[in-house]
Design a protein around this motif. Structure first.
Motif, mmCIF file in Angstrom:
data_model
loop_
_atom_site.group_PDB
_atom_site.id
_atom_site.type_symbol
_atom_site.label_atom_id
_atom_site.label_comp_id
_atom_site.label_asym_id
_atom_site.label_seq_id
_atom_site.Cartn_x
_atom_site.Cartn_y
_atom_site.Cartn_z
ATOM 1 N N THR A 197 0.846 -1.194 0.000
ATOM 2 C CA THR A 197 0.000 0.000 0.000
ATOM 3 C C THR A 197 0.883 1.245 0.000
ATOM 4 O O THR A 197 2.061 1.188 0.351
ATOM 5 N N GLU A 198 0.246 2.361 -0.387
ATOM 6 C CA GLU A 198 0.914 3.652 -0.319
ATOM 7 C C GLU A 198 -0.103 4.696 0.121
ATOM 8 O O GLU A 198 -1.299 4.547 -0.133
ATOM 9 N N ALA A 199 0.383 5.721 0.804
ATOM 10 C CA ALA A 199 -0.462 6.831 1.243
ATOM 11 C C ALA A 199 0.327 8.117 1.043
ATOM 12 O O ALA A 199 1.521 8.178 1.338
ATOM 13 N N HIS A 200 -0.362 9.124 0.526
ATOM 14 C CA HIS A 200 0.289 10.409 0.243
ATOM 15 C C HIS A 200 -0.522 11.535 0.857
ATOM 16 O O HIS A 200 -1.734 11.561 0.757
ATOM 17 N N PHE A 201 0.163 12.435 1.505
ATOM 18 C CA PHE A 201 -0.425 13.704 1.939
ATOM 19 C C PHE A 201 0.732 14.682 2.002
ATOM 20 O O PHE A 201 1.280 15.041 0.991
ATOM 21 N N GLN A 202 1.152 15.082 3.168
ATOM 22 C CA GLN A 202 2.323 15.951 3.267
ATOM 23 C C GLN A 202 3.602 15.143 3.143
ATOM 24 O O GLN A 202 4.654 15.683 2.826
ATOM 25 N N ASP A 203 3.531 13.870 3.429
ATOM 26 C CA ASP A 203 4.652 12.977 3.237
ATOM 27 C C ASP A 203 4.117 11.709 2.591
ATOM 28 O O ASP A 203 2.922 11.560 2.397
ATOM 29 N N THR A 204 5.001 10.801 2.261
ATOM 30 C CA THR A 204 4.615 9.540 1.634
ATOM 31 C C THR A 204 4.965 8.404 2.576
ATOM 32 O O THR A 204 6.052 8.372 3.142
ATOM 33 N N THR A 205 4.031 7.489 2.726
ATOM 34 C CA THR A 205 4.250 6.282 3.513
ATOM 35 C C THR A 205 3.887 5.088 2.647
ATOM 36 O O THR A 205 2.816 5.069 2.041
ATOM 37 N N VAL A 206 4.776 4.126 2.577
ATOM 38 C CA VAL A 206 4.501 2.898 1.846
ATOM 39 C C VAL A 206 4.696 1.716 2.784
ATOM 40 O O VAL A 206 5.505 1.785 3.723
ATOM 41 N N GLU A 207 3.957 0.654 2.539
ATOM 42 C CA GLU A 207 4.086 -0.560 3.331
ATOM 43 C C GLU A 207 4.031 -1.769 2.424
ATOM 44 O O GLU A 207 3.241 -1.808 1.482
ATOM 45 N N ALA A 208 4.892 -2.719 2.715
ATOM 46 C CA ALA A 208 4.895 -4.001 2.013
ATOM 47 C C ALA A 208 4.841 -5.100 3.069
ATOM 48 O O ALA A 208 5.493 -4.994 4.110
ATOM 49 N N GLU A 209 4.061 -6.106 2.798
ATOM 50 C CA GLU A 209 3.980 -7.260 3.691
ATOM 51 C C GLU A 209 4.045 -8.504 2.824
ATOM 52 O O GLU A 209 3.338 -8.603 1.818
#
Length: 129
Positions: free
Chosen positions: A55-67
Motif C-alpha cells: 500500500t501507499e499513502a500520500h499527503f504531506q509525506d509519503t508512507t509505503v508498506e509491504a507485507e
C-alpha cells in the motif's frame, strides 16, 4: 440580479464543498504495486517472496508498506543484501527488527515475525519527511 448573487455566492460555496469532500480519502492507504513500494523503500522483494500486499499513502509525506512471506532461512541474507546499513531497532516485539535511515529524509522499518520453523512474515514500512 438574483442570478448574479447566486453565482457570486453559490459558486465559491460549491467549490469549497467539492474541495472538502475530495480530501476525504487523502492520506489513506491505497493498494500499490509492490515493485514501486520496494523501490521507494530502497529495496526489492526477495525472489521467493509470496503473499505480497503493498500500500501507499500520500499527503504531506509519503508512507509505503509491504507485507510478504518468505522462507525463514533466507531472512538474514535478504536483510544483509537489501539493507546493509540497517541497525537493530531499540525495541522489538517481533523476531527481528531493523531500522534504516537515508540522509534523514527517508526512513525504513523492517519487522520480521517468525510464524513457524519455515516461514517468516516480513513487514517493510518506509516514509519520507
Amino acid at each position: 440580479m438574483t442570478v448574479l448573487v447566486t453565482a457570486f455566492c453559490g459558486g465559491p460555496t460549491a467549490l469549497f464543498a467539492w474541495f472538502v469532500t475530495s480530501l476525504d480519502d487523502v492520506g489513506m492507504p491505497k493498494p500499490a504495486a509492490c515493485s514501486e513500494v520496494m523501490s521507494f523503500a530502497h529495496g526489492s522483494l526477495p525472489a521467493d517472496a509470496r503473499d505480497a500486499r503493498c500500500t501507499e499513502a500520500h499527503f504531506q509525506d509519503t508512507t509505503v508498506e509491504a507485507e510478504f512471506r518468505m522462507p525463514r532461512a533466507g531472512v538474514g541474507a535478504w536483510l544483509k543484501a537489501t539493507y546493509p546499513t540497517g541497525e537493530p531497532a531499540l525495541s522489538c516485539e517481533q523476531g527481528r527488527c531493523v531500522d534504516v535511515s537515508y540522509d534523514d529524509a527517508l526512513y525504513v522499518r523492517v519487522r520480521v515475525t517468525y510464524e513457524d520453523g519455515a516461514t517468516a512474515l516480513v513487514r517493510v514500512e518506509a516514509f519520507d519527511l
